[in-house]
Structures are given as C-alpha cells and as structure tokens.
Design a protein around this motif. Structure first.
Motif, PDB file in Angstrom:
ATOM      1  N   THR A  57      -1.133  -6.060   8.226  1.00  0.00           N
ATOM      2  CA  THR A  57      -1.724  -5.662   6.956  1.00  0.00           C
ATOM      3  C   THR A  57      -1.032  -4.429   6.380  1.00  0.00           C
ATOM      4  O   THR A  57      -0.502  -3.597   7.122  1.00  0.00           O
ATOM      5  CB  THR A  57      -3.218  -5.350   7.117  1.00  0.00           C
ATOM      6  OG1 THR A  57      -3.377  -4.307   8.094  1.00  0.00           O
ATOM      7  CG2 THR A  57      -3.986  -6.585   7.582  1.00  0.00           C
ATOM      8  N   ASN A  58      -1.041  -4.350   5.064  1.00  0.00           N
ATOM      9  CA  ASN A  58      -0.526  -3.184   4.363  1.00  0.00           C
ATOM     10  C   ASN A  58      -1.406  -2.905   3.158  1.00  0.00           C
ATOM     11  O   ASN A  58      -1.985  -3.832   2.583  1.00  0.00           O
ATOM     12  CB  ASN A  58       0.924  -3.397   3.903  1.00  0.00           C
ATOM     13  CG  ASN A  58       1.908  -3.163   5.024  1.00  0.00           C
ATOM     14  OD1 ASN A  58       2.150  -2.030   5.440  1.00  0.00           O
ATOM     15  ND2 ASN A  58       2.477  -4.228   5.551  1.00  0.00           N
ATOM     16  N   TYR A  59      -1.475  -1.633   2.787  1.00  0.00           N
ATOM     17  CA  TYR A  59      -2.368  -1.225   1.718  1.00  0.00           C
ATOM     18  C   TYR A  59      -1.657  -0.292   0.740  1.00  0.00           C
ATOM     19  O   TYR A  59      -0.796   0.517   1.125  1.00  0.00           O
ATOM     20  CB  TYR A  59      -3.586  -0.492   2.292  1.00  0.00           C
ATOM     21  CG  TYR A  59      -4.408  -1.336   3.223  1.00  0.00           C
ATOM     22  CD1 TYR A  59      -4.143  -1.364   4.587  1.00  0.00           C
ATOM     23  CD2 TYR A  59      -5.445  -2.128   2.732  1.00  0.00           C
ATOM     24  CE1 TYR A  59      -4.881  -2.159   5.445  1.00  0.00           C
ATOM     25  CE2 TYR A  59      -6.193  -2.925   3.586  1.00  0.00           C
ATOM     26  CZ  TYR A  59      -5.906  -2.937   4.941  1.00  0.00           C
ATOM     27  OH  TYR A  59      -6.638  -3.730   5.772  1.00  0.00           O
ATOM     28  N   ALA A  60      -2.064  -0.387  -0.507  1.00  0.00           N
ATOM     29  CA  ALA A  60      -1.620   0.595  -1.484  1.00  0.00           C
ATOM     30  C   ALA A  60      -2.237   1.937  -1.120  1.00  0.00           C
ATOM     31  O   ALA A  60      -3.354   2.008  -0.578  1.00  0.00           O
ATOM     32  CB  ALA A  60      -2.062   0.177  -2.883  1.00  0.00           C
ATOM     33  N   ASP A  61      -1.520   2.999  -1.422  1.00  0.00           N
ATOM     34  CA  ASP A  61      -2.001   4.336  -1.060  1.00  0.00           C
ATOM     35  C   ASP A  61      -3.380   4.625  -1.644  1.00  0.00           C
ATOM     36  O   ASP A  61      -4.192   5.313  -1.011  1.00  0.00           O
ATOM     37  CB  ASP A  61      -0.998   5.399  -1.543  1.00  0.00           C
ATOM     38  CG  ASP A  61       0.264   5.417  -0.694  1.00  0.00           C
ATOM     39  OD1 ASP A  61       1.273   5.989  -1.155  1.00  0.00           O
ATOM     40  OD2 ASP A  61       0.244   4.867   0.419  1.00  0.00           O
ATOM     41  N   PHE A  62      -3.643   4.094  -2.819  1.00  0.00           N
ATOM     42  CA  PHE A  62      -4.904   4.434  -3.482  1.00  0.00           C
ATOM     43  C   PHE A  62      -6.129   3.761  -2.866  1.00  0.00           C
ATOM     44  O   PHE A  62      -7.256   4.064  -3.241  1.00  0.00           O
ATOM     45  CB  PHE A  62      -4.828   4.151  -4.995  1.00  0.00           C
ATOM     46  CG  PHE A  62      -4.377   2.768  -5.353  1.00  0.00           C
ATOM     47  CD1 PHE A  62      -3.077   2.543  -5.764  1.00  0.00           C
ATOM     48  CD2 PHE A  62      -5.250   1.687  -5.294  1.00  0.00           C
ATOM     49  CE1 PHE A  62      -2.643   1.268  -6.120  1.00  0.00           C
ATOM     50  CE2 PHE A  62      -4.827   0.411  -5.628  1.00  0.00           C
ATOM     51  CZ  PHE A  62      -3.522   0.196  -6.041  1.00  0.00           C
ATOM     52  N   VAL A  63      -5.932   2.853  -1.892  1.00  0.00           N
ATOM     53  CA  VAL A  63      -7.077   2.231  -1.221  1.00  0.00           C
ATOM     54  C   VAL A  63      -7.067   2.447   0.296  1.00  0.00           C
ATOM     55  O   VAL A  63      -8.009   2.043   0.978  1.00  0.00           O
ATOM     56  CB  VAL A  63      -7.189   0.719  -1.514  1.00  0.00           C
ATOM     57  CG1 VAL A  63      -7.291   0.471  -3.010  1.00  0.00           C
ATOM     58  CG2 VAL A  63      -6.041  -0.051  -0.890  1.00  0.00           C
ATOM     59  N   LYS A  64      -6.022   3.057   0.809  1.00  0.00           N
ATOM     60  CA  LYS A  64      -5.937   3.267   2.257  1.00  0.00           C
ATOM     61  C   LYS A  64      -7.142   4.032   2.776  1.00  0.00           C
ATOM     62  O   LYS A  64      -7.554   5.038   2.198  1.00  0.00           O
ATOM     63  CB  LYS A  64      -4.654   4.036   2.599  1.00  0.00           C
ATOM     64  CG  LYS A  64      -3.436   3.168   2.745  1.00  0.00           C
ATOM     65  CD  LYS A  64      -2.208   3.980   3.133  1.00  0.00           C
ATOM     66  CE  LYS A  64      -0.983   3.099   3.210  1.00  0.00           C
ATOM     67  NZ  LYS A  64       0.239   3.865   3.481  1.00  0.00           N
ATOM     68  N   GLY A  65      -7.697   3.515   3.865  1.00  0.00           N
ATOM     69  CA  GLY A  65      -8.864   4.151   4.463  1.00  0.00           C
ATOM     70  C   GLY A  65     -10.178   3.729   3.840  1.00  0.00           C
ATOM     71  O   GLY A  65     -11.246   4.053   4.369  1.00  0.00           O
ATOM     72  N   ARG A  66     -10.122   3.008   2.723  1.00  0.00           N
ATOM     73  CA  ARG A  66     -11.355   2.574   2.049  1.00  0.00           C
ATOM     74  C   ARG A  66     -11.488   1.061   2.035  1.00  0.00           C
ATOM     75  O   ARG A  66     -12.604   0.534   2.116  1.00  0.00           O
ATOM     76  CB  ARG A  66     -11.379   3.098   0.604  1.00  0.00           C
ATOM     77  CG  ARG A  66     -11.317   4.599   0.480  1.00  0.00           C
ATOM     78  CD  ARG A  66     -11.572   5.053  -0.953  1.00  0.00           C
ATOM     79  NE  ARG A  66     -10.574   4.562  -1.885  1.00  0.00           N
ATOM     80  CZ  ARG A  66     -10.845   3.834  -2.973  1.00  0.00           C
ATOM     81  NH1 ARG A  66     -12.096   3.510  -3.268  1.00  0.00           N
ATOM     82  NH2 ARG A  66      -9.870   3.437  -3.781  1.00  0.00           N
TER      83      ARG A  66
END
Length: 119
Positions: A57-66
């Motif tokens: 999985t990978n996430y955009a910085d603006f949603v990481k951790g959420r």
C-alpha cells in the motif's frame, strides 16, 4: 468488462470516520493495482491511496496516518477507511483498478461517491 461500484459516502463532521467500499463484478482486485482517487469541486482528480496485487500500500502525504486502503479478494471488494476527517477531504471519491491480461491493458473506474466533511 468489469464494473466497479462505490458506496459508503455521506456527510460527516470533522474528526469523524467513514468507510468507502468498491465492489467489483469480477475477481479483478487480486491481480491488479487498485486505487482510490478523489476530486474536489473545481480541482483536478488526485491520487489518495494504492494497493498492489501483492498487497503493498501507498498513500498520499495528505492522508497518511488517517486513511487505510484494504481489499477482500473473496468478496471482490476494496475499502478505504477514513478517520480523522477534515473539511478539505470533501470530494467525490473514485475507485480504480488497472493492469494487463494477455497483453491487453485494462483500466476500470467506478462512478464515484460523495464525501462531505462539515466543520
């Protein structure tokens, strides 16, 4: 042809949670790279999260951790768990799956589901 259908959008207060689902008409997620995108009013569509056929999985910085992307191959369903929502997360969310079968490229999109976060 594979059909993707999103569900789970709605109106939520800031700090709340929603879980989006993307159901597929075929067993496609296990062999594809799949993703969630979003498009806010007046803005370009942007990538939110991806999951590969191997489960990376990978996430955009603006949603990481959420936000958390996941899938259930047995149910032909992909999910996006969204926590600690912010008003800037308001957008139409789309699921996508793409890959290649027998040298033929495919790229399928859902119709989108609206997420509105109130302040």
């Amino acid at each position: 042809q594979v059909r993707l259908v999103e569900s789970g959008g709605g109106l939520v207060q800031a700090g709340g949670s929603l879980r989006l689902s993307c159901g597929s008409s075929g067993s496609i997620f296990s062999i594809s790279t799949s993703a969630w995108y979003r498009q806010a009013l007046g803005k370009q569509r942007e990538l939110v999260a991806t999951i590969t056929s191997g489960g990376t999985t990978n996430y955009a910085d603006f949603v990481k951790g959420r936000f958390t992307i996941a899938r259930d191959n047995a149910k032909n369903t992909m999910y996006l768990q969204m926590n600690s929502l912010k008003p800037e997360d308001t957008a139409v969310y789309y699921c996508n799956t793409n890959g290649k079968i027998f040298s033929k490229q495919y790229d399928y999109w859902g119709q989108g589901t609206q997420v509105t976060v109130s302040s």
